[in-house]
Design an enzyme around this catalytic site. Structure first.
Site, mmCIF file in Angstrom:
data_model
loop_
_atom_site.group_PDB
_atom_site.id
_atom_site.type_symbol
_atom_site.label_atom_id
_atom_site.label_comp_id
_atom_site.label_asym_id
_atom_site.label_seq_id
_atom_site.Cartn_x
_atom_site.Cartn_y
_atom_site.Cartn_z
ATOM 1 N N HIS A 1 -17.462 -16.283 -34.219
ATOM 2 C CA HIS A 1 -18.615 -15.834 -33.410
ATOM 3 C C HIS A 1 -19.393 -17.045 -32.876
ATOM 4 O O HIS A 1 -20.613 -17.125 -33.007
ATOM 5 C CB HIS A 1 -19.523 -14.893 -34.213
ATOM 6 C CG HIS A 1 -18.839 -13.615 -34.587
ATOM 7 N ND1 HIS A 1 -19.184 -12.401 -34.058
ATOM 8 C CD2 HIS A 1 -17.789 -13.373 -35.418
ATOM 9 C CE1 HIS A 1 -18.384 -11.448 -34.554
ATOM 10 N NE2 HIS A 1 -17.534 -12.024 -35.381
ATOM 11 N N TYR B 1 -18.583 -18.066 -45.031
ATOM 12 C CA TYR B 1 -19.699 -18.501 -44.175
ATOM 13 C C TYR B 1 -20.183 -19.879 -44.624
ATOM 14 O O TYR B 1 -20.537 -20.722 -43.803
ATOM 15 C CB TYR B 1 -20.883 -17.524 -44.260
ATOM 16 C CG TYR B 1 -20.737 -16.230 -43.497
ATOM 17 C CD1 TYR B 1 -19.528 -15.545 -43.440
ATOM 18 C CD2 TYR B 1 -21.824 -15.664 -42.846
ATOM 19 C CE1 TYR B 1 -19.415 -14.335 -42.763
ATOM 20 C CE2 TYR B 1 -21.719 -14.454 -42.159
ATOM 21 C CZ TYR B 1 -20.517 -13.799 -42.135
ATOM 22 O OH TYR B 1 -20.418 -12.616 -41.461
#
Lengths: 327, 175
Positions: A45, A305
Site C-alpha cells: 500500500h 508491518y
C-alpha cells in the site's frame, strides 16, 4: 497467566501442525516489495495520502468498551487513504483494493491504530496461505484460479469479489476491519466485533471527472476543498455461533449492527512530509478497552508491518528517500 | 578486615543468575519475535517488553549492590592483560545491560507505541511517531542485542576456561 502457559505449549507443539511452508516476516515483506523497491515508502500500500479529521462518537459503544474513543465526544485522527501494491506511482483507479487507516493518539498511554481494506474478509485464514496466495497472484490468472480451487475457505471472499466493482472515489467505498477484535467493558466482559466504515456519499450524486494515474486521489482532494467527507462507523456484534478467529468467514447479515458515530475527514496532506508518513498503522496497537482476537492473520500483521516500517525508517534515517514525482 | 573473600555475596549471586536467565530469554525471544508470523508473537512481544522493564529495574539494583560490596579479587596467577580484559568485559556487560532496555524503550517511545505491562500499568510514548529516531533506536537495539549475545558467549567461555583449564576458584565464587 494461562495464556502464557499456552504460549509455551504452542511454541513446542506448533511445528507439528505445520501443513504449509511457514514464512517469516522478512520473507513476507520481501514478497510484497518485489523486485523494485521504493526507498522510504511502505512495502505494501505504498501509494497514499495523509488525511485528518475527527471521529464524532455518539456514545453507543461505551457500554461495550472502556476505550475513550467511544465516549460521547469528538476524537481527532491522523489517517491515510491508500491503494494496494508496492508502487507509489501506480495508476490508482486500477487498484483492486483501497484502504483507509486511522490513528487516534488520545494520550501518551492510549494509542489506537486502525487499518481497513475494501474486502470484508480474507480469502484464507492464516499468513502462510496468504503468502502462497500472493505468490499465485504474481504468477497470473491460472495460478490464482488453481489456488482458490485448492482453498475452499475462500468461498466468502470470492462471492464478495464477484459482486464488487471498485468505485470511482475513495468517498464511495466501504472499508472493513476484516479481522475481529474484542470490545472490553468495565466488568472485563468481552464482545467480539468487526466493523465497517460506510460512506454517506452515493454513486448517483458523485461523479469522478478526473483522469490519469492520480484520478482517485485528485478527486478526493477536490471533494475536501468543498467540505468534509463523511462516513458512518458501524460495528457488527458477533454471537456465540461466529468464529472471531477466522478472517475468511463472513458473519451472517442478521447480526446486530451498531453505529458508533461519524468519521469526518476534513483535510489532506501529501504523504511525503505529511503527518501520517511516520505512522505504522499496525492494527495491534490498541488502547485499553479493545483487544486482539487470536485470528492468525491479525496476529501476523504486527510483525510484518514492523519489518516494513523498520526498512523504510532506516532508509528515511539514511536520507535515502526518493522525492515524490510531481503530480 | 583483611580476611580474603572467595565468594560473591548471596544477593550478588542471586542477581547474577536471575538476570542471566532473564537476559538470555529476552535475547532469544527478541530474535524470534522479529521474524515470527505466528499467533503467539503478540504474547511473546508483551512478555519481552515487561521482562525488559524488569531487567532495567534489576540492573539499577545490581549496580548499587555492586558499588557497595567487596568482591573476591581475581587470582594472582592471572596475567595482567587478562585481568584488564576481564574488568573491561564486565564494564561492557553492565553498559549493554543498561543500553538494551533503554534503546528498547526509546524505540517504542518514538514509534508512539505505549508499553502496556499486562493490565497493571502503561509506560507512556510520544503522541506522534518520529520515524528517524525510531529507526536510530531500533537499529541500536538490534545491534546492541547481537553484541550482548556475543559478549555473554565470551563471558561463559571465560568462566568455563577458569574452571576446567586454569582450575582456579573464579566460577565457584559465583556459585
Amino acid at each position: 497467566m494461562k495464556q502464557y502457559l499456552i504460549l509455551l505449549f504452542s511454541l513446542i507443539t506448533l511445528p507439528a501442525f505445520a501443513d504449509v511452508p511457514r514464512v517469516s516476516a522478512q520473507q513476507f515483506v520481501d514478497l510484497q516489495q518485489g523486485e523494485s523497491t521504493y526507498p522510504g515508502y511502505r512495502r505494501a500500500h505504498a501509494k497514499g495520502m495523509c488525511i485528518s479529521g475527527e471521529f464524532v462518537s455518539n456514545g453507543n459503544l461505551s457500554r461495550y468498551s472502556t476505550a475513550s474513543v467511544f465516549k460521547s465526544s469528538k476524537t481527532p485522527f491522523i489517517g491515510r487513504l491508500s491503494i494496494a501494491g508496492n508502487n507509489p506511482y501506480a495508476p490508482d483507479l486500477k487498484a483492486p483494493v483501497r484502504s483507509l487507516a486511522l490513528s487516534f493518539a488520545t494520550s501518551q498511554t492510549k494509542q489506537w491504530r486502525v487499518a481497513m481494506n475494501t474486502p470484508p474478509v480474507m480469502a484464507v485464514a492464516n499468513p502462510h496461505d496468504f503468502y502462497q496466495q500472493i505468490v499465485a497472484i504474481k504468477k497470473g490468472p491460472e495460478a490464482i484460479g488453481a489456488f482458490f480451487e485448492a482453498h475452499p475457505e475462500s468461498a466468502d471472499f470470492l462471492q464478495w469479489k464477484a459482486n464488487y466493482q471498485p468505485s470511482s472515489s475513495f468517498a464511495l467505498e466501504t472499508y472493513h476491519s476484516i479481522n475481529a477484535f474484542y470490545l472490553v467493558d468495565e466488568q472485563n466482559q468481552r464482545q467480539a466485533v468487526r466493523w465497517e466504515v460506510k460512506p454517506h456519499a452515493s454513486t448517483s450524486s458523485l461523479k469522478n471527472s478526473f483522469t490519469g494515474d492520480n484520478a482517485l486521489f485528485n478527486e478526493f482532494k477536490q471533494q475536501l476543498s468543498d467540505g468534509p467527507v463523511m462516513f458512518d462507523w458501524v460495528f457488527t456484534l458477533a454471537t456465540e455461533q461466529d468464529d472471531e478467529h477466522n478472517p475468511a468467514k463472513r458473519w451472517p447479515q442478521t447480526r446486530e449492527k451498531m453505529i458508533a458515530g461519524q468519521i469526518k475527514i476534513t483535510q489532506w496532506q501529501a504523504q511525503q512530509g505529511g503527518r501520517c508518513d511516520g505512522i505504522n498503522y499496525d492494527p495491534l496497537v490498541l488502547p485499553q478497552g479493545i483487544e486482539a482476537t487470536k485470528d492468525p492473520i491479525l496476529r501476523a500483521r504486527s510483525a510484518a508491518y514492523a519489518e516494513s516500517y523498520r526498512r523504510r525508517a532506516v532508509e528515511v534515517l539514511a536520507g535515502d528517500v526518493e522525492e515524490g514525482r510531481d503530480e | 578486615m583483611n580476611k580474603k573473600i572467595t565468594r560473591f555475596s548471596a544477593s550478588m549471586r542471586i542477581l547474577h543468575w536471575a538476570m542471566a536467565a532473564l537476559i538470555i530469554s529476552l535475547l532469544s525471544a527478541g530474535m524470534t519475535m522479529v521474524k515470527s508470523l505466528e499467533v503467539w508473537q503478540l504474547e511473546l512481544l508483551t512478555l519481552h517488553k515487561a521482562a525488559g522493564l524488569l531487567v532495567a529495574v534489576l540492573v539499577v539494583v545490581r549496580l548499587v549492590n555492586r558499588w557497595c560490596a567487596t568482591v573476591p579479587a581475581l587470582p594472582d596467577s592471572l596475567p595482567r592483560w587478562q585481568k584488564t580484559m576481564a574488568l573491561g568485559s564486565h564494564y561492557a556487560l553492565y553498559s549493554l545491560m543498561i543500553l538494551m532496555p533503554l534503546t528498547g524503550f526509546l524505540m517504542q517511545y518514538y514509534g508512539a507505541r505505549p508499553i502496556a505491562v499486562f493490565s497493571w500499568f502503561t509506560l507512556p510514548s510520544a503522541l506522534y511517531p518520529d520515524i528517524e529516531l525510531y529507526a536510530l533506536y531500533r537499529q541500536l537495539h538490534g545491534f546492541i542485542g547481537y553484541t550482548l549475545a556475543v559478549l555473554i558467549l565470551v563471558h561463559v567461555l571465560a568462566a568455563l576456561q577458569h574452571h576446567f583449564i586454569r582450575k582456579d576458584g573464579v566460577l565457584k565464587s559465583m556459585l
